[in-house]
Design a protein around this motif. Sequence first.
Motif, mmCIF file in Angstrom:
data_model
loop_
_atom_site.group_PDB
_atom_site.id
_atom_site.type_symbol
_atom_site.label_atom_id
_atom_site.label_comp_id
_atom_site.label_asym_id
_atom_site.label_seq_id
_atom_site.Cartn_x
_atom_site.Cartn_y
_atom_site.Cartn_z
ATOM 1 N N HIS A 119 0.840 -1.203 0.000
ATOM 2 C CA HIS A 119 0.000 0.000 0.000
ATOM 3 C C HIS A 119 0.871 1.248 0.000
ATOM 4 C CE1 HIS A 119 -2.568 2.991 2.381
ATOM 5 N NE2 HIS A 119 -2.999 3.012 1.134
ATOM 6 N N GLU A 168 -0.166 -8.192 9.733
ATOM 7 C CA GLU A 168 -0.864 -6.901 9.665
ATOM 8 C C GLU A 168 0.174 -5.811 9.490
ATOM 9 O OE1 GLU A 168 -2.928 -6.235 13.272
ATOM 10 O OE2 GLU A 168 -4.571 -7.566 12.734
ATOM 11 N N CYS A 169 -0.046 -4.963 8.533
ATOM 12 C CA CYS A 169 0.839 -3.816 8.355
ATOM 13 C C CYS A 169 0.644 -2.853 9.537
ATOM 14 C CB CYS A 169 0.515 -3.112 7.038
ATOM 15 S SG CYS A 169 1.393 -1.566 6.853
ATOM 16 N N ASN A 228 -3.168 -1.311 8.866
ATOM 17 C CA ASN A 228 -3.760 -2.638 9.046
ATOM 18 C C ASN A 228 -4.148 -3.321 7.734
ATOM 19 O OD1 ASN A 228 -4.597 -4.902 10.362
ATOM 20 N ND2 ASN A 228 -6.307 -3.964 11.456
ATOM 21 N N VAL A 278 -5.269 -9.544 1.981
ATOM 22 C CA VAL A 278 -6.574 -10.020 2.446
ATOM 23 C C VAL A 278 -7.374 -8.952 3.181
ATOM 24 C CG1 VAL A 278 -5.929 -12.460 2.531
ATOM 25 C CG2 VAL A 278 -5.526 -11.034 4.545
ATOM 26 N N ARG A 279 -6.805 -7.779 3.375
ATOM 27 C CA ARG A 279 -7.607 -6.704 3.966
ATOM 28 C C ARG A 279 -7.144 -5.362 3.415
ATOM 29 N NH1 ARG A 279 -7.867 -2.863 8.100
ATOM 30 N NH2 ARG A 279 -9.908 -2.712 9.089
ATOM 31 N N LEU A 280 -8.122 -4.533 3.073
ATOM 32 C CA LEU A 280 -7.815 -3.179 2.619
ATOM 33 C C LEU A 280 -7.170 -2.416 3.768
ATOM 34 C CD1 LEU A 280 -11.173 -2.455 0.788
ATOM 35 C CD2 LEU A 280 -8.958 -2.942 -0.266
ATOM 36 N N PRO A 281 -6.377 -1.394 3.473
ATOM 37 C CA PRO A 281 -6.131 -0.796 2.163
ATOM 38 C C PRO A 281 -5.096 -1.530 1.306
ATOM 39 C CG PRO A 281 -4.994 0.462 3.841
ATOM 40 C CD PRO A 281 -5.754 -0.607 4.562
ATOM 41 N N CYS A 297 -4.171 -3.741 -1.462
ATOM 42 C CA CYS A 297 -4.916 -4.305 -2.598
ATOM 43 C C CYS A 297 -4.009 -5.229 -3.414
ATOM 44 C CB CYS A 297 -5.413 -3.207 -3.536
ATOM 45 S SG CYS A 297 -6.324 -1.902 -2.742
#
Lengths: 103, 377
Positions: A46, A62-63, A67, A78-81, A83
């Motif tokens: 991201h 998790e970033c 997140n 698997v989770r935005l933001p 992509c």
Amino acid sequence: MPWIAACSADDIDTEDLIRWDHAGRSYAIYRSPDDDYFCTDGFCTHEAIHLADGLVMDYVVECPKHNGQFDYRSGEAVRLPACKNLNTWQTRVENGQVEILID
Amino acid sequence: MSHTNRDYALLGRDARLAEEIGLVSAQWYHTDLPRKVMKELMTRSDQPAIRDTIILFSVMIASAGAGIWLWPSWWSAPFWLIYGVLYASAMDSRWHECGHGTAFKTRWMNDAVYQVACFCMMRNPVTWRWSHTRHHTDTIIVGHDPEIIAMRPAVVARLILNFFGIFELWGNAKTTLQLIAGYMPETTKSFVPEPERKRAFLIARIWAVIYLGVAALAFWMQSILPFMVVGLPILFGSWHMVMTGYMQHLGLAENVLDHRLNSRTVYVNPISRFIYWNMNFHVEHHMFPMVPYHALPRMHELVKHDMPPAHPSILSAYREIIPTLIRQFKNPDWFVKRELPASAQPYRAEYHGDLEPGAPTPGIAGYDAQARPVAAE
Ligand code: FES
């Protein structure tokens, strides 16, 4: 394509990750809850935030910034933001060393 | 003098300048904490948020029930005030925490509360998720942060009217109508990626159906009562969100890369902490956004040696904010630079920590001391 020794297997706690820099590129190396090892690119797709300060839960990292989440086995976002998927790198453990197959 | 010489527009002049000097998507200062401690602080748990959500929804149902029961007597007013604050202020913090995905451990719980909170706040769950993402990337970077609520100099009428939810309701209703019509402004598009936009339209249309149902009920009852439960609480319940929200960044530095310079931690009473879900620990939240709300008090204890002292009360924070806003009418580059304790890492030049109050802010072209002399500080 050489296997490069990145760290000792004990350098990473179970369900955690560390940063590894090699040849001008940064990676994240993970130790799963089952003590398997995985490797992805180090920076989130991201923004340019390193995943090494993130949290590993099961097979997801998790970033630490927004997140965005990735399955670190496949690199799938698997989770935005987040992509875009992460690149993954093959790993193996030889004589207590985690090795990464770098192309 | 109420004109601004800063350009807060998302695609404007100062947005470009900030980018040119490396303020955008930049590296920010972090207090060093051992990895083990960080992991422990980031650990998720469902229990605190389930407890708080049960309390929140129970009190909302009870207060709305009492309000409806006593309607249209004035005796219903206190119950509406309680319901309003929970609907339009507590839901703001639920929107926020669940948007970060940290409130609950279980993902569907975060997502469910997020959707409910977005509906109450009339904030589109897609556009607002992305706007807040940008707020964390570029916190108080002029031209990039879409959540700067007070420009320099401030528009006082707007700051006051915000307490009555006027702009919140008007702005969100307008955005919802635009999205229903399938329109998204260019500025919003600048932070919402293309594949996400369709979902924003879809959710706005689902809401339209719900609001039409509420309107039909109100028409059938010949009463505004249904809107007292859905929609109108934004007008009489936003004040707490605004009161706490103003403490987050107002009067502090713009265009710096150290949250200790642009965010404020304030000790607040337990009721406000519940409503605000611990976001009064705001420096900590920005520095470590993946630490859940319930761990922020612990985090605060661990990092306070590296932070400006927390304000002891809401009043203390406003004693700092109001004179600063007044001073910014004369000099928009004025801000409060809070002293660090001796135990802290000093503010560093690479994070623009050398910026002094009143000196031209990096990345702001419009401030021109020659063209508009600044009163002596
Ligand atoms: S930088 Fe990783 S999710 Fe935004």
